[in-house]
Design a protein around this motif. Sequence first.
Motif, PDB file in Angstrom:
ATOM      1  N   VAL A   5       0.875  -1.206  -0.137  1.00  0.00           N
ATOM      2  CA  VAL A   5       0.031   0.057  -0.003  1.00  0.00           C
ATOM      3  C   VAL A   5       0.890   1.120   0.143  1.00  0.00           C
ATOM      4  CG1 VAL A   5      -1.693   1.241   1.580  1.00  0.00           C
ATOM      5  CG2 VAL A   5      -1.843  -1.248   1.109  1.00  0.00           C
ATOM      6  N   PRO A  10      -1.529   6.061  -7.132  1.00  0.00           N
ATOM      7  CA  PRO A  10      -2.570   6.217  -8.076  1.00  0.00           C
ATOM      8  C   PRO A  10      -2.347   7.006  -9.049  1.00  0.00           C
ATOM      9  CG  PRO A  10      -3.215   6.697  -5.543  1.00  0.00           C
ATOM     10  CD  PRO A  10      -1.799   6.801  -5.754  1.00  0.00           C
ATOM     11  N   LEU A  16      -6.354   6.323  -3.314  1.00  0.00           N
ATOM     12  CA  LEU A  16      -6.436   5.239  -2.699  1.00  0.00           C
ATOM     13  C   LEU A  16      -7.064   5.460  -1.175  1.00  0.00           C
ATOM     14  CD1 LEU A  16      -5.921   1.917  -2.478  1.00  0.00           C
ATOM     15  CD2 LEU A  16      -3.822   2.722  -1.574  1.00  0.00           C
ATOM     16  N   GLN A  18      -9.328   3.671   2.563  1.00  0.00           N
ATOM     17  CA  GLN A  18      -9.491   2.251   3.130  1.00  0.00           C
ATOM     18  C   GLN A  18     -10.711   2.482   4.130  1.00  0.00           C
ATOM     19  OE1 GLN A  18      -6.539   0.562   6.095  1.00  0.00           O
ATOM     20  NE2 GLN A  18      -7.431  -1.497   5.682  1.00  0.00           N
ATOM     21  N   TYR A  87      -9.059  -2.451   0.005  1.00  0.00           N
ATOM     22  CA  TYR A  87      -8.927  -1.084  -0.033  1.00  0.00           C
ATOM     23  C   TYR A  87      -9.620  -0.660  -1.196  1.00  0.00           C
ATOM     24  CZ  TYR A  87      -4.867  -1.623   2.879  1.00  0.00           C
ATOM     25  OH  TYR A  87      -3.919  -2.088   3.716  1.00  0.00           O
ATOM     26  N   VAL A  89     -10.339   2.365  -4.430  1.00  0.00           N
ATOM     27  CA  VAL A  89      -9.862   3.303  -5.551  1.00  0.00           C
ATOM     28  C   VAL A  89     -11.024   4.197  -5.969  1.00  0.00           C
ATOM     29  CG1 VAL A  89      -8.499   4.115  -7.521  1.00  0.00           C
ATOM     30  CG2 VAL A  89      -7.789   2.112  -6.227  1.00  0.00           C
TER      31      VAL A  89
END
Length: 101
Positions: A5, A10, A16, A18, A87, A89
């Motif tokens: 991570v 990106p 990104l 969580q 996760y 996006v």
Amino acid sequence: MSGIVKRFVPLMDRVLVQKVKVEAKTATGILLPESAKDAPNWAKVLAVGPGRRTKEGELLPMSVKVGDKVVIPEYGGMTLKFDNEDYHVFRDEDFMGIIEE
């Protein structure tokens, strides 16, 4: 946060995040069953892309930064799984708002 991570970058206007986990216990110490826990619709920003470019080539700045807590839509985005953790996006424009602390 896992190593993969930290290395995930990106592209363009993607972010990104969580999702924030729901507490399994109330403030008074009562344990909640899975069916009683509603998944919150907010998440913590972990990585941010550089931004979107206009037709003229100008870079539009992102509206969020790493560490922000954002309100996310119930559906949408893309789910990624790193080290048994989920996760998501999203595009910068998908966020409903920022939760200020």
